[in-house]
Design an enzyme around this catalytic site. Structure first.
Site, short mmCIF file in Angstrom:
data_model
loop_
_atom_site.label_atom_id
_atom_site.label_comp_id
_atom_site.label_asym_id
_atom_site.label_seq_id
_atom_site.Cartn_x
_atom_site.Cartn_y
_atom_site.Cartn_z
CB THR A 288 -11.44 23.77 -0.31
OG1 THR A 288 -11.99 25.04 -0.65
CG2 THR A 288 -11.19 23.71 1.18
CG ASN B 66 -10.84 35.39 -4.13
OD1 ASN B 66 -9.63 35.51 -3.91
ND2 ASN B 66 -11.72 35.31 -3.16
CD GLN C 28 -11.62 33.57 -8.96
OE1 GLN C 28 -12.11 33.81 -10.06
NE2 GLN C 28 -12.36 33.18 -7.92
CB SER D 164 -12.68 25.42 -8.06
OG SER D 164 -12.78 24.81 -6.81
N GLY D 165 -13.60 23.52 -10.74
CA GLY D 165 -14.36 23.54 -11.99
C GLY D 165 -15.45 24.60 -12.03
CG HIS D 166 -17.52 26.09 -8.38
ND1 HIS D 166 -17.93 27.29 -7.85
CD2 HIS D 166 -16.56 25.63 -7.56
CE1 HIS D 166 -17.24 27.53 -6.74
NE2 HIS D 166 -16.40 26.53 -6.55
CB THR E 211 -16.24 5.84 -6.82
OG1 THR E 211 -16.05 4.57 -6.18
CG2 THR E 211 -16.73 5.62 -8.24
CB CYS F 261 -16.32 32.92 1.84
SG CYS F 261 -15.78 31.90 0.51
N1 PLP Z 1 -9.05 29.91 -4.13
C1 PLP Z 1 -9.64 30.95 -4.74
C2 PLP Z 1 -8.80 32.03 -5.33
C3 PLP Z 1 -11.02 31.02 -4.82
O1 PLP Z 1 -11.61 32.05 -5.42
C4 PLP Z 1 -11.78 29.97 -4.24
C5 PLP Z 1 -13.26 30.04 -4.25
O2 PLP Z 1 -13.83 31.10 -4.01
C6 PLP Z 1 -11.12 28.91 -3.63
C7 PLP Z 1 -9.76 28.91 -3.60
C8 PLP Z 1 -11.88 27.76 -3.02
O3 PLP Z 1 -12.55 27.05 -4.01
P1 PLP Z 1 -13.66 25.94 -3.66
O4 PLP Z 1 -14.59 26.58 -2.69
O5 PLP Z 1 -14.30 25.64 -4.96
O6 PLP Z 1 -12.98 24.79 -3.07
#
Ligand code: PLP
Length: 679
Positions: A71, A160, A188, A208-210, A246, A335
């Site tokens: 994001t 996603n 993704q 995004s790492g997670h 940081t 979401c």
């Molecule tokens: N873009 C895509 C395709 C995603 O699947 C997601 C998370 O669901 C995001 C952006 C946003 O990622 P984050 O919430 O880790 O910032």
């Protein structure tokens, strides 16, 4: 064991990533801006992780900035592009681009960021969605037509919700010669697709790492060398002044461990293996849920994602079912999952409404192994079996015939079936079109003959009429006007104002149930034939009141206060101190049979059968505590609130449901020992 199949929402942290994060917090905790040895060590970690990311992403040049996640990466990219566009418009207003384009199935972060920065920078450019075809891929002809006027084009690498992989090479070719900057949300795709960022000429790519086994709070943004850049965060000048603040060293170290695992190629399965896993999961789903439809073509989707809809089964029902089996899946995107909205991604692909409203996403990570997939397939089959055994699938089942009132919830309202097990007859009141197919199959599976199909309210030509016609023809029902006998039960018409009608169910004991269309439409004198203790049941029940007293037309969710929700310690205290307390599991039969290990004991009254139980609960001494529970606390909350409104003030719901119950499996025995025997 939990089978976590929601990897597109987030993933667990890989053990080696956990170890790296712990080391970065415990021993290698330096600030990379410090010039002493502890700081230099931290700086070396960042440099080495960045170098690894360059190799994995095909980004030998350009910026690779560590930040908090995709994001933030998207904001930074959009701000950079739009600031440059503003500059350009100032210098050369005549030729400046006028459009900002994004794929219609893009994650909400993208269109929202475009609108936000477009407004904040006072650009007032036109923001347009690039249409996608039924396969979820961008309409390249449309893009070709609009690209010459575009300032920024945003096209995700893989979706996603559906896993649909964009044709990045096709898009690159379409954009050749266009002045547009190009952002590819690659969240993704990380670890699942070769990205070749530099080769493809991508200007911005957030990660995004997670989504790939690193913790939440760490991400990357690639910015092509020469692409405009504007920092979102100003301050201490970290990350070469591209992102002040940081650095999140634990996150960066963990991300480094994941990238190293990707480079080594041992931890993550190759694409062919992942395709094999997906095929096995797809076969298990098709076997468990006859009629199931996949919502994206397998040929163009990530091998780790399946999106499907089951006719007649809402996403909610399927999520409850899977969750009871310890399988975590999601309805649409994470979401959107808490809101019961149809998937905008599937809508953009032009799928029929029932599929967009009932879609379920199943996704796994590339570190999955054979044993995990075996167990996932076995649980999926068990889910299908549980549905069949409760007659809720679209296939033959073996459930005991229902007896009493069964409530079916649909978008348009509730449908009620009054069944009599002894005579094998039933009456259907207000069949809703969305569930008619499942209802027909349930009635057949229950071996029930339909004596009548009735509707409340004023007659009109609508979906209920069409659904009623389907039922009448399927069960050769002859229209009837007078009272209907179902064993001991008698269902009589209730005339109301104008040509509106309701029905009163009398089973000879206690209060009667009056079925009407909605509370507001019931004139008080219209129900004069009812007694004050009788209960009114509405087809339109938007606040899930379940039942109300005669003459009570009001009442929304807020009126019962919030003491109805109790947590686990409060439940323990209640059970310890009040032996008359009753625990009631309101999950449906198919969940109860799957989640045996998690049940807290007590009485089982599925929400769909609660109307029959209400009079009995209301007849209990006023101080009897009734504690309802379900998977999440939502359905049990509905029942507890409904009973409070009906006058039983000591009605409670276990907050957070079984999902938050501490050490659920171990608690079973302890609670069961303390429970009174149920009649
Ligand atoms: N873009 C895509 C395709 C995603 O699947 C997601 C998370 O669901 C995001 C952006 C946003 O990622 P984050 O919430 O880790 O910032």
């Amino acid at each position: 064991m939990e089978i976590y199949l929601d990897a597109n929402a987030t993933t667990p942290v890989l053990p080696q990533a956990q170890a790296a994060a712990l080391a970065a917090m415990a021993s290698d905790f330096g600030n990379p801006s410090s010039i002493h040895s502890t700081g230099l060590k931290a700086k070396a970690t960042i440099d080495s992780v960045r170098a690894s990311a360059r190799r994995v992403l095909g980004a030998p040049t350009g910026r690779l900035i560590f930040l908090s996640g995709a994001t933030e990466g998207i904001q930074t990219a959009v701000l950079s592009a739009l600031t440059a566009l503003k500059q350009r418009r100032k210098q050369d207003p005549g030729t400046a681009p006028s459009l900002l384009l994004y794929g219609a199935t893009e994650h909400k972060a993208v269109p929202e960021a475009l609108r936000h920065w477009n407004a904040l920078l006072g650009l007032d450019l036109t923001v347009l969605a690039i249409p996608v075809g039924p396969d979820g891929r961008h309409d390249l002809a449309w893009l070709r037509e609009h690209a010459p006027r575009a300032g920024l084009v945003c096209t995700m690498a893989a979706n996603n919700e559906t896993g649909v992989i964009s044709d990045l090479d096709g898009i690159a070719a379409t954009l050749a010669g266009s002045p547009a900057l190009w952002m590819v949300d690659s969240v993704q795709a990380l670890g699942k697709l070769p990205l070749a960022l530099l080769e493809r000429g991508i200007d911005y790519a957030p990660f995004s790492g997670h989504k790939l086994y690193a913790p939440k709070g760490i991400g990357l943004l690639y910015v092509r060398e020469g692409a405009p850049f504007m920092p979102l965060m100003a301050g201490g000048g970290q990350e070469g002044a591209a992102r002040s603040g940081t650095e999140n060293m634990a996150g960066i170290a963990a991300m480094g461990a994941v990238l190293a695992a990707l480079e080594e190629g041992r931890c993550f399965r190759p694409s062919a293996t992942l395709h094999g896993y997906r095929a096995r999961l797809a076969a298990a789903l098709e076997e468990a849920f006859p009629g199931l439809q996949f919502n994206a073509p397998a040929a163009h989707t990530l091998p780790t994602t399946l999106n499907f809809s089951v006719p007649g089964c809402s996403a909610r029902l399927l999520l409850d079912l899977f969750d009871a089996a310890g399988v975590r899946v999601s309805g649409g995107s994470a979401c959107g999952a808490s809101k019961a909205l149809p998937s905008f991604v599937l809508q953009a692909m032009g799928l029929p409404a029932w599929r967009t409203a009932s879609a379920v996403r199943l996704s796994f990570g590339p570190a999955a192994d054979e044993a995990f997939i075996d167990e996932a397939c076995a649980r999926i089959r068990a889910c299908g079996q549980a549905l069949r055994e409760s007659c809720q699938g679209l296939a033959a089942g073996s459930a005991e015939t229902a007896d009493g009132v069964v409530r079916w919830l649909a978008d348009g309202g509730c449908c009620h079936v009054v069944a009599d097990r002894r005579s094998g007859r039933c009456v259907v009141i207000d069949p809703q079109p969305e569930i008619v197919e499942r209802l027909v199959s349930w009635l057949r599976c229950q071996r029930l003959n339909v004596a009548a199909v009735l509707r409340t309210g004023a007659p009109r030509d609508d979906g209920i009429e069409a659904a009623a016609a389907i039922l009448r023809s399927a069960f050769s029902v002859i229209a009837t006007d007078g009272p209907i006998r179902l064993g001991e039960r008698r269902l009589a018409p209730l005339r109301m104002k104008g040509d509106a009608i309701g029905f009163v169910l009398d089973n000879g004991l206690g209060p009667r149930l009056a079925f009407v269309r909605d509370a507001a439409g019931v004139p008080k004198d219209g129900l004069a034939a009812l007694e004050p203790e009788d209960l009114v049941v509405c087809t339109h029940d938007p606040h899930n009141r379940l039942a109300r007293r005669v003459g009570d037309e009001h009442g929304d969710a807020g009126e019962v206060g919030d003491e109805w929700a109790i947590d686990a310690p409060a439940l323990h205290r209640l059970l310890d101190n009040e032996p008359s307390a009753r625990l009631i599991d309101v999950r449906e039969a198919y969940e109860q049979c799957l989640g045996a290990g998690l049940a807290l004991g007590g009485q089982a009254v599925p929400l769909s059968c609660v109307l029959d139980a209400l009079p009995g609960w209301l007849a209990l001494p006023a101080n009897t505590p009734l504690v309802f529970f379900c998977r999440s606390g939502n359905r049990s909350g509905q029942v507890a609130r409904a009973l409070r409104r009906l006058g039983h003030a000591r009605s409670f719901s276990l907050a957070g449901g079984l999902a938050l119950w501490p050490h659920a499996a171990q608690e079973v025995a302890t609670l069961d020992e303390r429970m009174p025997a149920w009649e």
